[in-house]
Design an enzyme around this catalytic site. Structure first.
Site, mmCIF file in Angstrom:
data_model
loop_
_atom_site.group_PDB
_atom_site.id
_atom_site.type_symbol
_atom_site.label_atom_id
_atom_site.label_comp_id
_atom_site.label_asym_id
_atom_site.label_seq_id
_atom_site.Cartn_x
_atom_site.Cartn_y
_atom_site.Cartn_z
ATOM 1 N N ASP A 1 -7.880 5.140 4.153
ATOM 2 C CA ASP A 1 -8.192 6.445 4.458
ATOM 3 C C ASP A 1 -9.920 6.675 4.480
ATOM 4 O OD1 ASP A 1 -8.215 5.695 1.707
ATOM 5 O OD2 ASP A 1 -8.891 7.835 1.158
ATOM 6 N N HIS A 2 -10.344 5.525 4.501
ATOM 7 C CA HIS A 2 -11.863 5.381 4.626
ATOM 8 C C HIS A 2 -12.143 4.543 5.934
ATOM 9 C CE1 HIS A 2 -12.750 7.189 0.720
ATOM 10 N NE2 HIS A 2 -11.606 6.715 0.571
ATOM 11 N N HIS B 1 -15.490 1.199 1.310
ATOM 12 C CA HIS B 1 -14.670 0.244 1.078
ATOM 13 C C HIS B 1 -13.382 0.255 2.122
ATOM 14 C CE1 HIS B 1 -13.217 3.986 -0.650
ATOM 15 N NE2 HIS B 1 -11.843 3.257 -1.011
ATOM 16 N N ASP C 1 -15.479 6.225 -3.313
ATOM 17 C CA ASP C 1 -14.229 6.444 -4.186
ATOM 18 C C ASP C 1 -14.763 5.873 -5.547
ATOM 19 O OD1 ASP C 1 -12.720 7.722 -2.160
ATOM 20 O OD2 ASP C 1 -11.177 6.563 -2.452
ATOM 21 N N HIS D 1 -12.720 0.641 -8.274
ATOM 22 C CA HIS D 1 -11.830 1.203 -7.441
ATOM 23 C C HIS D 1 -11.252 0.160 -6.451
ATOM 24 C CE1 HIS D 1 -9.932 3.960 -5.116
ATOM 25 N NE2 HIS D 1 -10.384 3.690 -3.983
ATOM 26 N N HIS E 1 -10.175 0.879 1.930
ATOM 27 C CA HIS E 1 -9.014 1.671 2.003
ATOM 28 C C HIS E 1 -8.772 2.356 3.386
ATOM 29 C CE1 HIS E 1 -8.464 1.837 -2.829
ATOM 30 N NE2 HIS E 1 -7.997 0.530 -2.251
ATOM 31 N N HIS F 1 -13.488 12.441 -1.824
ATOM 32 C CA HIS F 1 -12.405 13.150 -1.688
ATOM 33 C C HIS F 1 -12.869 14.641 -2.374
ATOM 34 C CE1 HIS F 1 -9.366 10.144 -0.786
ATOM 35 N NE2 HIS F 1 -10.256 9.339 -1.055
HETATM 36 FE FE FE Z 1 -10.240 7.224 -0.694
HETATM 37 ZN ZN ZN Z 2 -10.232 4.576 -2.048
#
Ligand code: FE
Ligand code: ZN
Length: 229
Positions: free
Chosen positions: A61-62, A57, A134, A115, A59, A172
């Site tokens: 942090d990905h 996805h 996530d 999410h 985001h 995570h």
């Molecule tokens: Fe994440």
């Molecule tokens: Zn995420």
């Protein structure tokens, strides 16, 4: 018949990166790319060269490492069609039911909105492996930011239908906090109580609680237990 090699490493504050390597073809995929330096260090450590990034996805942090890694390695970036405009460097867009060839095997795609609206999960049926991004965590699920609770529930139901032995890697390390919440919901679940003790012990020694298995989640994750009183 499992033949892919897997290397998981912690990065950023609580993310996991995962490398998936096919020794038959030499190809290596990074599941998401939280940050370029950490993925590169993991590749160096294993002596693998990056051929793919499989994005779950949009985001940051990905996807934060996407462009730098693509520039350095020429890797192919695969990701969700529904979020293509937000996935840096995306080359291949996948949607529900798509099957993508990776190395000498194939991976199936589930759309798991909730999410984010376009999140996808990657299921390597031959390897009994799911990369849940996530969407599903050990003892929890992703926070519903963009979708609706109904969407998240139907996404989780898709994952619940997989074989119990499926090994699940998520984005995570949230398990310790998830365990406290899970216990508040199902204090009488003996399997959950035992697992929470084990998790405390593991985290005290800085051991990863990911991956998990679907069977374990069905027994202990409150978000997968609609039949529990
Ligand atoms: Fe994440
Ligand atoms: Zn995420």
């Amino acid at each position: 018949m499992t033949h892919l090699e897997i290397y998981q490493f912690a990065c950023l504050s609580d993310n996991y990166g995962v490398l998936l390597h096919d020794p038959k073809t030499g190809e290596t995929a990074s599941i998401d790319a939280p940050e370029a330096a950490a993925v590169r260090a993991a590749l160096d450590e294993k002596g693998w060269s990056l051929s793919h990034i499989l994005t779950t996805h949009h985001h940051h942090d990905h996807t934060g490492g996407n462009l730098e890694l693509k520039q350095q390695t020429g890797c192919t970036i695969v990701g969700p069609k529904a979020e293509a405009a937000k996935i840096p460097g995306i080359d291949v867009q996948l949607a529900e039911g798509d099957v993508y060839d990776f190395g000498s095997t194939t991976v199936q795609v589930f759309e798991t909105p909730g999410h984010t609206l376009g999140q996808i999960n990657y299921w390597f049926e031959n390897e009994n492996l799911l990369f849940s991004g996530d969407t599903l965590f050990s003892l929890g699920c992703g926070r519903v930011f963009e979708g609706t609770l109904d969407q998240m529930w139907s996404s989780l139901q898709k994952l619940m239908a997989l074989p119990g032995g499926t090994v699940i890697y998520s984005g995570h390390e949230y398990t310790l906090a998830n365990a406290a919440f899970a216990l508040s919901i199902e204090p009488g679940n003996a399997a959950l109580r035992a697992r929470a003790e084990l998790i405390k012990e593991m985290r005290a020694h800085n051991e990863p609680t990911v991956p998990t298995t679907l069977q374990l989640e069905l027994e202990t994750n409150p978000f997968l237990r609609p039949d529990s009183a």
